[in-house]
Design a protein around this motif. Structure first.
Motif, PDB file in Angstrom:
ATOM      1  N   LYS A   1       3.507   5.925   2.069  1.00 44.48           N
ATOM      2  CA  LYS A   1       2.378   5.348   2.805  1.00 44.48           C
ATOM      3  C   LYS A   1       0.900   5.570   2.260  1.00 44.48           C
ATOM      4  O   LYS A   1       0.332   4.433   2.081  1.00 44.48           O
ATOM      5  N   LEU A   2       0.690   6.618   1.583  1.00 44.63           N
ATOM      6  CA  LEU A   2      -0.469   6.715   0.804  1.00 44.63           C
ATOM      7  C   LEU A   2      -0.501   6.046  -0.365  1.00 44.63           C
ATOM      8  O   LEU A   2      -1.731   5.387  -0.680  1.00 44.63           O
ATOM      9  N   MET A   3       0.453   6.021  -1.089  1.00 43.96           N
ATOM     10  CA  MET A   3       0.636   4.907  -2.380  1.00 43.96           C
ATOM     11  C   MET A   3       0.220   3.607  -1.847  1.00 43.96           C
ATOM     12  O   MET A   3      -0.616   2.865  -2.492  1.00 43.96           O
ATOM     13  N   LEU A   4       0.854   2.957  -0.793  1.00 38.49           N
ATOM     14  CA  LEU A   4       0.722   1.601  -0.430  1.00 38.49           C
ATOM     15  C   LEU A   4      -0.615   1.374   0.236  1.00 38.49           C
ATOM     16  O   LEU A   4      -1.408   0.318   0.054  1.00 38.49           O
ATOM     17  N   ALA A   5      -1.156   2.555   0.990  1.00 39.73           N
ATOM     18  CA  ALA A   5      -2.453   2.256   1.531  1.00 39.73           C
ATOM     19  C   ALA A   5      -4.014   2.312   0.494  1.00 39.73           C
ATOM     20  O   ALA A   5      -4.637   1.720   0.921  1.00 39.73           O
ATOM     21  N   TYR A   6      -3.759   2.921  -0.645  1.00 41.37           N
ATOM     22  CA  TYR A   6      -4.626   3.024  -1.588  1.00 41.37           C
ATOM     23  C   TYR A   6      -4.378   2.550  -2.987  1.00 41.37           C
ATOM     24  O   TYR A   6      -4.256   3.275  -4.034  1.00 41.37           O
ATOM     25  N   PRO A   7      -3.726   1.178  -3.290  1.00 46.15           N
ATOM     26  CA  PRO A   7      -3.264   0.627  -4.258  1.00 46.15           C
ATOM     27  C   PRO A   7      -4.063   0.610  -5.495  1.00 46.15           C
ATOM     28  O   PRO A   7      -3.791   0.709  -6.700  1.00 46.15           O
ATOM     29  N   HIS A   8      -5.559   0.500  -5.185  1.00 48.39           N
ATOM     30  CA  HIS A   8      -6.292   0.592  -6.191  1.00 48.39           C
ATOM     31  C   HIS A   8      -6.955   2.049  -6.704  1.00 48.39           C
ATOM     32  O   HIS A   8      -7.313   2.113  -7.657  1.00 48.39           O
ATOM     33  N   SER A   9      -6.445   2.930  -6.017  1.00 50.18           N
ATOM     34  CA  SER A   9      -6.983   4.553  -6.317  1.00 50.18           C
ATOM     35  C   SER A   9      -5.728   5.425  -6.636  1.00 50.18           C
ATOM     36  O   SER A   9      -5.978   6.154  -7.476  1.00 50.18           O
ATOM     37  N   PHE A  10      -4.670   5.121  -5.985  1.00 48.17           N
ATOM     38  CA  PHE A  10      -3.547   6.067  -6.228  1.00 48.17           C
ATOM     39  C   PHE A  10      -3.454   5.699  -7.677  1.00 48.17           C
ATOM     40  O   PHE A  10      -3.108   4.781  -8.184  1.00 48.17           O
ATOM     41  N   PRO A  11      -2.857   7.028  -8.289  1.00 47.55           N
ATOM     42  CA  PRO A  11      -2.638   6.936  -9.660  1.00 47.55           C
ATOM     43  C   PRO A  11      -1.177   5.964 -10.112  1.00 47.55           C
ATOM     44  O   PRO A  11      -0.471   5.720  -9.415  1.00 47.55           O
ATOM     45  N   ALA A  12      -1.517   5.188 -11.045  1.00 44.86           N
ATOM     46  CA  ALA A  12      -0.663   4.316 -11.658  1.00 44.86           C
ATOM     47  C   ALA A  12       0.637   5.262 -11.943  1.00 44.86           C
ATOM     48  O   ALA A  12       0.394   6.287 -12.990  1.00 44.86           O
ATOM     49  N   PRO A  13       1.983   4.745 -11.864  1.00 43.37           N
ATOM     50  CA  PRO A  13       3.027   5.505 -12.538  1.00 43.37           C
ATOM     51  C   PRO A  13       3.029   5.423 -14.153  1.00 43.37           C
ATOM     52  O   PRO A  13       2.692   4.475 -14.697  1.00 43.37           O
ATOM     53  N   VAL A  14       3.786   6.312 -14.606  1.00 44.84           N
ATOM     54  CA  VAL A  14       3.973   6.357 -16.260  1.00 44.84           C
ATOM     55  C   VAL A  14       4.994   5.597 -16.423  1.00 44.84           C
ATOM     56  O   VAL A  14       5.357   5.053 -17.704  1.00 44.84           O
ATOM     57  N   HIS A  15       5.972   5.434 -15.284  1.00 39.51           N
ATOM     58  CA  HIS A  15       7.180   4.540 -15.704  1.00 39.51           C
ATOM     59  C   HIS A  15       7.519   3.924 -14.229  1.00 39.51           C
ATOM     60  O   HIS A  15       7.261   4.466 -13.176  1.00 39.51           O
ATOM     61  N   GLU A  16       7.619   2.528 -14.258  1.00 35.00           N
ATOM     62  CA  GLU A  16       8.221   1.739 -12.999  1.00 35.00           C
ATOM     63  C   GLU A  16       9.419   1.321 -13.025  1.00 35.00           C
ATOM     64  O   GLU A  16       9.792   0.881 -14.079  1.00 35.00           O
ATOM     65  N   GLY A  17      10.093   1.390 -12.146  1.00 31.67           N
ATOM     66  CA  GLY A  17      11.249   1.038 -12.154  1.00 31.67           C
ATOM     67  C   GLY A  17      12.130   1.304 -10.609  1.00 31.67           C
ATOM     68  O   GLY A  17      11.365   1.406  -9.723  1.00 31.67           O
ATOM     69  N   SER A  18      13.554   1.213 -10.570  1.00 38.25           N
ATOM     70  CA  SER A  18      14.089   1.771  -9.330  1.00 38.25           C
ATOM     71  C   SER A  18      13.539   3.066  -8.983  1.00 38.25           C
ATOM     72  O   SER A  18      13.712   3.392  -7.669  1.00 38.25           O
ATOM     73  N   THR A  19      13.329   3.964 -10.006  1.00 40.31           N
ATOM     74  CA  THR A  19      12.729   5.038  -9.486  1.00 40.31           C
ATOM     75  C   THR A  19      11.471   5.248 -10.356  1.00 40.31           C
ATOM     76  O   THR A  19      11.362   5.388 -11.726  1.00 40.31           O
ATOM     77  N   SER A  20      10.184   5.301  -9.821  1.00 45.34           N
ATOM     78  CA  SER A  20       8.903   5.328 -10.327  1.00 45.34           C
ATOM     79  C   SER A  20       8.516   6.870 -10.914  1.00 45.34           C
ATOM     80  O   SER A  20       9.198   7.698  -9.907  1.00 45.34           O
ATOM     81  N   LEU A  21       7.921   6.904 -11.901  1.00 47.70           N
ATOM     82  CA  LEU A  21       7.468   8.382 -12.369  1.00 47.70           C
ATOM     83  C   LEU A  21       6.003   8.512 -12.365  1.00 47.70           C
ATOM     84  O   LEU A  21       5.230   7.565 -13.115  1.00 47.70           O
ATOM     85  N   TRP A  22       5.418   9.670 -12.107  1.00 49.86           N
ATOM     86  CA  TRP A  22       4.092   9.824 -12.202  1.00 49.86           C
ATOM     87  C   TRP A  22       3.774  11.127 -12.785  1.00 49.86           C
ATOM     88  O   TRP A  22       4.530  12.077 -12.696  1.00 49.86           O
ATOM     89  N   HIS A  23       2.591  11.530 -13.588  1.00 50.12           N
ATOM     90  CA  HIS A  23       2.283  12.732 -13.867  1.00 50.12           C
ATOM     91  C   HIS A  23       1.705  13.447 -12.750  1.00 50.12           C
ATOM     92  O   HIS A  23       0.831  12.943 -11.873  1.00 50.12           O
ATOM     93  N   LEU A  24       2.609  14.600 -12.324  1.00 50.47           N
ATOM     94  CA  LEU A  24       2.130  15.504 -11.135  1.00 50.47           C
ATOM     95  C   LEU A  24       0.743  15.828 -11.338  1.00 50.47           C
ATOM     96  O   LEU A  24       0.109  15.643 -10.066  1.00 50.47           O
ATOM     97  N   ALA A  25       0.037  15.965 -12.286  1.00 49.49           N
ATOM     98  CA  ALA A  25      -1.252  16.553 -12.340  1.00 49.49           C
ATOM     99  C   ALA A  25      -2.159  15.167 -11.742  1.00 49.49           C
ATOM    100  O   ALA A  25      -3.192  15.675 -10.899  1.00 49.49           O
ATOM    101  N   ASP A  26      -1.949  14.095 -12.264  1.00 50.17           N
ATOM    102  CA  ASP A  26      -2.466  12.885 -11.671  1.00 50.17           C
ATOM    103  C   ASP A  26      -2.759  12.734  -9.983  1.00 50.17           C
ATOM    104  O   ASP A  26      -3.677  12.562  -9.408  1.00 50.17           O
ATOM    105  N   VAL A  27      -1.425  13.040  -9.663  1.00 47.20           N
ATOM    106  CA  VAL A  27      -1.316  12.757  -8.096  1.00 47.20           C
ATOM    107  C   VAL A  27      -1.959  13.718  -7.419  1.00 47.20           C
ATOM    108  O   VAL A  27      -2.562  13.658  -6.303  1.00 47.20           O
ATOM    109  N   LEU A  28      -1.691  15.069  -7.704  1.00 47.44           N
ATOM    110  CA  LEU A  28      -2.167  16.079  -7.186  1.00 47.44           C
ATOM    111  C   LEU A  28      -3.517  16.191  -7.291  1.00 47.44           C
ATOM    112  O   LEU A  28      -4.357  16.447  -6.187  1.00 47.44           O
TER     113      LEU A  28
END
Length: 174
Positions: free
Chosen positions: A100-127
């Motif tokens: 919900k947070l990711m969808l509610a803040y699409p312009h500020s939530f960190p972009a994933p480093v990999h998008e796909g069936s399972t997206s991945l983020w740098h934990l440091a960016d999201v924290l």
């Protein structure tokens, strides 16, 4: 301060005697790590190491492993690349809440480093992003470790790319 982090390595054929590798790790100061040797040719070390900073603790662990197993190649420092479920667990919220947070803040939530069936983020960016939102019980040590793990992985990949580029350019006619 105590920091918890994991280093994953690829071993060479010369290091197939895992008992000897584990003994060398202990002698080199890695007695604060839980050793995982489940996958052939791989070594995982989960450290609980004291240090003035996460960078100092992780740097000393890298040096200890290098001293014990000089041929081992670092594959990954963790925690770094994570999915929403991992972030939710660390932040103490549900996966649905993170989505919900990711969808509610699409312009500020960190972009994933990999998008796909399972997206991945740098934990440091999201924290860091969650920290700016406030209201989340995030341990400063967790943010610090995630940031250093990301930096180690980026530096490792940059070194590999520079080496590969140098090899490719060396074969070009000039």
């Amino acid at each position: 301060m105590e920091y918890i982090f994991t280093f994953k390595y690829q071993l060479t054929v010369a290091d197939q005697d895992l008992q000897a590798v584990v003994e060398r790790l202990g002698e080199a100061g890695c007695d604060d790590a839980v050793v995982g040797i489940g996958q052939p040719g791989r070594l995982a070390l989960e450290f609980t190491r004291d240090g003035p900073t996460a960078a100092a603790a992780m740097r000393s662990a890298l040096a200890d492993v290098q001293r014990a197993v000089p041929s081992a190649r670092l594959v990954e420092a963790a925690p770094d690349l994570v999915g929403l479920t991992d972030v939710a667990q660390i932040a103490g919220v549900s996966r649905q809440n993170m989505r919900k947070l990711m969808l509610a803040y699409p312009h500020s939530f960190p972009a994933p480093v990999h998008e796909g069936s399972t997206s991945l983020w740098h934990l440091a960016d999201v924290l860091a992003w969650l920290d700016t939102k406030g209201g989340y019980a995030l341990a400063a040590a967790a943010i610090e470790v995630a940031t250093v793990a990301m930096q180690i992985n980026v530096m490792k990949d940059q070194h590999r790319l520079n080496r590969d580029l140098g090899a490719a350019l060396g074969t070009l006619p000039m």
